[in-house]
Design a protein around this motif. Sequence first.
Motif, PDB file in Angstrom:
ATOM      1  N   TYR A  85      32.362  45.747  35.082  1.00 14.55           N
ATOM      2  CA  TYR A  85      33.163  45.758  36.308  1.00 14.55           C
ATOM      3  C   TYR A  85      32.652  44.704  37.289  1.00 14.55           C
ATOM      4  CZ  TYR A  85      35.495  47.207  40.541  1.00 14.55           C
ATOM      5  OH  TYR A  85      36.251  47.200  41.683  1.00 14.55           O
ATOM      6  N   CYS A 125      38.998  38.335  48.070  1.00 12.98           N
ATOM      7  CA  CYS A 125      40.268  38.172  47.335  1.00 12.98           C
ATOM      8  C   CYS A 125      41.456  38.805  48.056  1.00 12.98           C
ATOM      9  CB  CYS A 125      40.141  38.774  45.933  1.00 12.98           C
ATOM     10  SG  CYS A 125      38.917  37.948  44.908  1.00 12.98           S
ATOM     11  N   TYR A 174      34.763  41.843  46.468  1.00 15.43           N
ATOM     12  CA  TYR A 174      36.045  41.439  45.880  1.00 15.43           C
ATOM     13  C   TYR A 174      37.174  41.621  46.890  1.00 15.43           C
ATOM     14  CZ  TYR A 174      40.456  42.186  43.454  1.00 15.43           C
ATOM     15  OH  TYR A 174      41.782  42.169  43.096  1.00 15.43           O
ATOM     16  N   ARG A 192      33.680  41.249  36.035  1.00  9.60           N
ATOM     17  CA  ARG A 192      35.116  41.045  36.272  1.00  9.60           C
ATOM     18  C   ARG A 192      35.369  40.743  37.746  1.00  9.60           C
ATOM     19  NH1 ARG A 192      39.052  44.170  38.308  1.00  9.60           N
ATOM     20  NH2 ARG A 192      41.218  43.784  37.645  1.00  9.60           N
ATOM     21  N   SER A 193      34.721  41.485  38.634  1.00  8.03           N
ATOM     22  CA  SER A 193      34.898  41.265  40.071  1.00  8.03           C
ATOM     23  C   SER A 193      34.473  39.858  40.469  1.00  8.03           C
ATOM     24  CB  SER A 193      34.092  42.300  40.870  1.00  8.03           C
ATOM     25  OG  SER A 193      34.537  43.606  40.602  1.00  8.03           O
ATOM     26  N   TYR A 194      33.367  39.400  39.894  1.00  4.93           N
ATOM     27  CA  TYR A 194      32.864  38.081  40.279  1.00  4.93           C
ATOM     28  C   TYR A 194      33.656  36.942  39.646  1.00  4.93           C
ATOM     29  CZ  TYR A 194      29.100  39.417  43.285  1.00  4.93           C
ATOM     30  OH  TYR A 194      28.405  39.878  44.356  1.00  4.93           O
ATOM     31  N   LEU A 204      36.431  36.761  41.945  1.00  2.85           N
ATOM     32  CA  LEU A 204      35.892  36.297  43.215  1.00  2.85           C
ATOM     33  C   LEU A 204      35.677  34.791  43.218  1.00  2.85           C
ATOM     34  CD1 LEU A 204      33.295  38.730  44.713  1.00  2.85           C
ATOM     35  CD2 LEU A 204      33.764  36.548  45.741  1.00  2.85           C
ATOM     36  N   ALA A 242      30.065  45.214  44.636  1.00  2.00           N
ATOM     37  CA  ALA A 242      30.890  44.152  44.054  1.00  2.00           C
ATOM     38  C   ALA A 242      32.367  44.370  44.407  1.00  2.00           C
ATOM     39  CB  ALA A 242      30.707  44.122  42.538  1.00  2.00           C
ATOM     40  N   TYR A 243      32.809  45.611  44.385  1.00  2.00           N
ATOM     41  CA  TYR A 243      34.182  45.940  44.774  1.00  2.00           C
ATOM     42  C   TYR A 243      34.442  45.572  46.231  1.00  2.00           C
ATOM     43  CZ  TYR A 243      38.211  48.893  45.984  1.00  2.00           C
ATOM     44  OH  TYR A 243      39.424  49.356  46.436  1.00  2.00           O
TER      45      TYR A 243
END
Length: 314
Positions: A213, A127, A123, A216-218, A221, A119-120
């Motif tokens: 986490y 982003c 992101y 939050r990332s999505y 995103l 996911a990081y």
Amino acid sequence: MNRSATHIVTEFVLLGFPGCREIQLFLFSLLLVVYVLTLLGNGAIICAVKWDPRLRTPMYFLLSNFAFLEIWYVSSTVPNMLANILSKTKAISFSGCFVQFYFFFSLGTTECLFLAVMAYDRYLAICRPLHYPTIMTGRLCSTLVSLCWLTGFLGYPIPIFFISQLPFCGPNVIDHFLCDMDPLMALSCTPAPVTEFVFYTQSSLVLFLTVMYILRSYILLLRAVFQVPSAAGRKKAFSTCGSHLVVVCLFYGTVMVMYVSPTYGIPTLMQKILTLVYSVMTPLCNPLIYSLRNKDMKLALRDVLCRMRVGQNS
């Protein structure tokens, strides 16, 4: 109390799924097919990333390591399930039970961490695209992958060791297809609230921190995707992230029902099915989800198949 003085259970009996011999043979055939397909699918992803220069990027490096993890994760349960179905005694040794317990939870924790790292990566790619090549370097990818494996495997030896030292002096029948926390604690002759608290706190923290986490990332995103001016760019971003989000929902949805919400009201058969979904079906679905929704991966897998055919013909 000394465990050697009270421990008289030398093996456990895993009841698995109920049913007559015909149903058991059907389950054996189904699980065997699922296991082989899981090995082939995840193995194909590893080969595709290794052989195709187009896939030598951080995203596919993480994906190939994730596929390698899935092979080990499904192998921690399914081979023993297959042997258990054919066995008349359905027994697993005391040490074998706790070895399976350790690998099952360690690999599961590693999977949670991998999903957070992936996911990081997504992101950063969407982003912060201009900074992505300088941030997500090969060295950082290798470091993150190593930390996932180390954290997953170093987190459970101590609590599982203390659980194995509890006195098991009564019944040895586990109404499950694997050695899990709740069934084992139910067979202990002495309650261990501190050990249970530490184990479940640790598991819950891993689940909640990683899923928060990822969410939050999505959220960030999706906000970035909706700001993309072109429809083609938005479609590509959704396609890249959608596959990862499907895997996250499938895995976390079933795991949280089992290990975060109270399981006392859930029937035993339903608990087995939920465990089967995240431990067996998710590793099977991952290659399909990632390959069918990814153009580069589909092309790379075709090249792998072509190489295999050429190798057979030569």
